[in-house]
Design an enzyme around this catalytic site. Structure first.
Site, mmCIF file in Angstrom:
data_model
loop_
_atom_site.group_PDB
_atom_site.id
_atom_site.type_symbol
_atom_site.label_atom_id
_atom_site.label_comp_id
_atom_site.label_asym_id
_atom_site.label_seq_id
_atom_site.Cartn_x
_atom_site.Cartn_y
_atom_site.Cartn_z
ATOM 1 N N ALA A 136 0.869 -1.182 0.000
ATOM 2 C CA ALA A 136 0.000 0.000 0.000
ATOM 3 C C ALA A 136 0.904 1.229 0.000
ATOM 4 C CB ALA A 136 -0.887 -0.011 1.233
ATOM 5 N N GLU A 186 -0.843 -9.139 -0.432
ATOM 6 C CA GLU A 186 -2.243 -9.389 -0.037
ATOM 7 C C GLU A 186 -3.148 -9.382 -1.267
ATOM 8 O OE1 GLU A 186 -2.084 -6.277 3.030
ATOM 9 O OE2 GLU A 186 -2.660 -7.809 4.479
ATOM 10 N N GLY A 244 0.688 -4.952 1.020
ATOM 11 C CA GLY A 244 -0.595 -4.986 0.316
ATOM 12 C C GLY A 244 -0.481 -5.587 -1.079
ATOM 13 N N GLU A 262 5.091 -5.063 6.956
ATOM 14 C CA GLU A 262 4.374 -4.028 7.713
ATOM 15 C C GLU A 262 4.965 -3.794 9.099
ATOM 16 O OE1 GLU A 262 3.017 -6.269 5.734
ATOM 17 O OE2 GLU A 262 1.268 -5.436 4.691
HETATM 18 N N1 DAK Z 1 4.616 3.329 -0.772
HETATM 19 C C1 DAK Z 1 4.962 4.515 -1.334
HETATM 20 N N2 DAK Z 1 6.073 4.670 -2.090
HETATM 21 C C2 DAK Z 1 6.854 3.597 -2.266
HETATM 22 C C3 DAK Z 1 6.556 2.334 -1.707
HETATM 23 C C4 DAK Z 1 5.345 2.227 -0.923
HETATM 24 N N3 DAK Z 1 4.929 1.055 -0.387
HETATM 25 N N4 DAK Z 1 7.519 1.473 -2.051
HETATM 26 C C5 DAK Z 1 8.385 2.161 -2.794
HETATM 27 N N5 DAK Z 1 7.988 3.431 -2.938
HETATM 28 C C6 DAK Z 1 8.647 4.512 -3.668
HETATM 29 C C7 DAK Z 1 9.900 4.975 -2.918
HETATM 30 O O1 DAK Z 1 9.540 5.888 -1.891
HETATM 31 C C8 DAK Z 1 10.668 5.616 -4.051
HETATM 32 O O2 DAK Z 1 10.125 6.879 -4.311
HETATM 33 P P1 DAK Z 1 11.062 8.187 -4.446
HETATM 34 O O3 DAK Z 1 11.860 8.217 -3.200
HETATM 35 O O4 DAK Z 1 11.897 7.872 -5.677
HETATM 36 O O5 DAK Z 1 10.093 9.293 -4.636
HETATM 37 C C9 DAK Z 1 10.364 4.722 -5.238
HETATM 38 O O6 DAK Z 1 9.161 4.022 -4.904
HETATM 39 C C10 DAK Z 1 11.449 3.682 -5.497
HETATM 40 O O7 DAK Z 1 11.673 2.979 -4.294
HETATM 41 P P2 DAK Z 1 13.138 2.804 -3.647
HETATM 42 O O8 DAK Z 1 14.033 3.913 -4.044
HETATM 43 O O9 DAK Z 1 12.946 2.530 -2.211
HETATM 44 O O10 DAK Z 1 13.622 1.475 -4.430
HETATM 45 P P3 DAK Z 1 14.628 0.382 -3.905
HETATM 46 O O11 DAK Z 1 14.854 -0.514 -5.079
HETATM 47 O O12 DAK Z 1 15.821 0.998 -3.229
HETATM 48 O O13 DAK Z 1 13.837 -0.427 -2.767
HETATM 49 C C11 DAK Z 1 11.890 -1.598 -1.880
HETATM 50 C C12 DAK Z 1 12.709 -1.170 -3.122
HETATM 51 C C13 DAK Z 1 10.644 -2.249 -2.354
HETATM 52 C C14 DAK Z 1 12.731 -2.593 -1.048
HETATM 53 C C15 DAK Z 1 11.596 -0.324 -0.997
HETATM 54 O O14 DAK Z 1 11.031 0.650 -1.848
HETATM 55 C C16 DAK Z 1 10.634 -0.609 0.105
HETATM 56 O O15 DAK Z 1 11.008 -1.159 1.152
HETATM 57 N N6 DAK Z 1 9.370 -0.190 -0.069
HETATM 58 C C17 DAK Z 1 8.347 -0.256 0.972
HETATM 59 C C18 DAK Z 1 7.836 -1.663 1.119
HETATM 60 C C19 DAK Z 1 6.813 -1.778 2.233
HETATM 61 O O16 DAK Z 1 7.106 -1.509 3.405
HETATM 62 N N7 DAK Z 1 5.597 -2.196 1.880
HETATM 63 C C20 DAK Z 1 4.516 -2.374 2.844
HETATM 64 C C21 DAK Z 1 3.689 -1.117 2.938
HETATM 65 S S1 DAK Z 1 2.370 -1.260 4.150
HETATM 66 C C22 DAK Z 1 -5.302 -2.522 4.254
HETATM 67 C C23 DAK Z 1 -4.872 -2.694 2.944
HETATM 68 C C24 DAK Z 1 -3.523 -2.754 2.671
HETATM 69 C C25 DAK Z 1 -2.589 -2.570 3.655
HETATM 70 C C26 DAK Z 1 -3.024 -2.392 4.958
HETATM 71 C C27 DAK Z 1 -4.387 -2.338 5.266
HETATM 72 N N8 DAK Z 1 -6.722 -2.495 4.573
HETATM 73 C C28 DAK Z 1 -7.705 -2.950 3.527
HETATM 74 C C29 DAK Z 1 -7.208 -2.167 5.853
HETATM 75 C C30 DAK Z 1 -1.187 -2.616 3.288
HETATM 76 C C31 DAK Z 1 -0.170 -2.070 3.960
HETATM 77 C C32 DAK Z 1 1.168 -2.070 3.319
HETATM 78 O O17 DAK Z 1 1.376 -2.607 2.254
#
Ligand code: DAK
Length: 257
Positions: free
Chosen positions: A65, A111, A108, A131
């Site tokens: 997400a 998911e 997400g 998360e």
């Molecule tokens: N959200 C927003 N931006 C994101 C992102 C994300 N999840 N993942 C990556 N980006 C953005 C980065 O901020 C970056 O943007 P700029 O800085 O260039 O503006 C760009 O994408 C490229 O990412 P990186 O520079 O970080 O790229 P790397 O290759 O170095 O790293 C990575 C890739 C995937 C390891 C890293 O980006 C990362 O760790 N991303 C976050 C992964 C994460 O934590 N995902 C979980 C998010 S929480 C629900 C529904 C859904 C959910 C909850 C409730 N309900 C129905 C109630 C879901 C929650 C989640 O998914």
């Protein structure tokens, strides 16, 4: 509707949705989820479409997400605005949906992939529910679906550590149905979808519904449900056609009737 965050195509009788926010590794914001729901509903309503494939880019199916959209929300904002409410509609799709996953499939994103009927992944796919590293836990079914796919021990390992799992481990664990090379990913998923779409639509939908029952009911109730739907298939023209074609050694021509 003109889509900003996804690309929609049809390939024969298959609907193809490509998640398309490359600047954010296909992070799933509310607008993207709304578009995805709309596209799936349109394919669902189209009698010519028998199956849908959801894919992303080579680098990311979806990195979760959109954290930037979530970061500053308060509980009241989220509650009153029904934040993220649209997510579960994807799992209510009646026609089959295949996730074709390459690269990051996180949070997400995983998911969403688990809400599809099965996952075909490329060797480059990486799966995680990270998360916990953000001070939250999975909220779109991850804590419930992942243990059903891979068992409690591995699900706890992934959810509590937030670590990534590669495609080989994901296949061994039962999360994904097939692993293929990155070049073959889309062709493999589209071929599977075309095969599914070539069968009788109502029968395919009943088979999907029945398998999904297995997750929600007891063995005896599920078996009774299976028996009822199985018997109902003898009221369809497609059952007559499928069996007659076998006897006559020809390809069946299903009419979804
Ligand atoms: N959200 C927003 N931006 C994101 C992102 C994300 N999840 N993942 C990556 N980006 C953005 C980065 O901020 C970056 O943007 P700029 O800085 O260039 O503006 C760009 O994408 C490229 O990412 P990186 O520079 O970080 O790229 P790397 O290759 O170095 O790293 C990575 C890739 C995937 C390891 C890293 O980006 C990362 O760790 N991303 C976050 C992964 C994460 O934590 N995902 C979980 C998010 S929480 C629900 C529904 C859904 C959910 C909850 C409730 N309900 C129905 C109630 C879901 C929650 C989640 O998914």
């Amino acid at each position: 509707m003109a889509y900003q965050n996804i690309i929609i195509e049809t390939r024969g009788h298959t609907g193809l949705v490509t998640l398309n926010r490359p600047q954010a590794l296909n992070a799933l914001n509310e607008a993207l989820i709304a578009e995805l729901n709309e596209a799936l509903a349109a394919f669902e309503a189209d009698p010519l479409i028998g199956c849908t494939v959801i894919t992303g880019s080579e680098k990311a199916f979806a990195a979760g997400a959109d954290v930037k959209e979530m970061a500053q929300k308060t509980y009241v904002d989220a509650y009153l605005g029904k934040f993220l409410e649209g997510w579960t509609r994807i799992s209510e799709t009646r026609k089959p949906v295949i996730a074709a996953v390459s690269g990051f499939c996180l949070g997400g994103g995983l998911e969403l992939a688990m809400m599809c009927d099965f996952i075909i992944a490329s060797e480059t796919a990486r799966f995680a529910l990270p998360e916990i590293t953000l001070g939250i836990m999975p909220g779109a079914g991850g804590t419930q679906r992942l243990p059903r796919f891979i068992g409690k021990a591995k699900a706890m390992d992934l959810i509590l550590t937030g670590r990534m799992m590669d495609a080989a481990e994901a296949e061994r664990s039962g999360l994904i149905a097939r692993v293929v090379s990155p070049e073959k990913l889309l062709d493999e998923a589209l071929a599977a979808a075309a095969r599914i779409a070539s069968f009788s639509q109502p029968i395919v939908m009943m088979a999907k519904e029945t398998v999904n029952r297995a997750e929600e009911t007891t063995l005896s109730e599920g078996s009774r449900f299976e028996r009822r739907l199985f018997l109902s298939m003898f009221a369809t023209a497609d059952q007559k056609e499928g069996m007659q074609a076998f006897i006559e050694k020809r390809k069946p021509s299903f009419r979804n009737q």
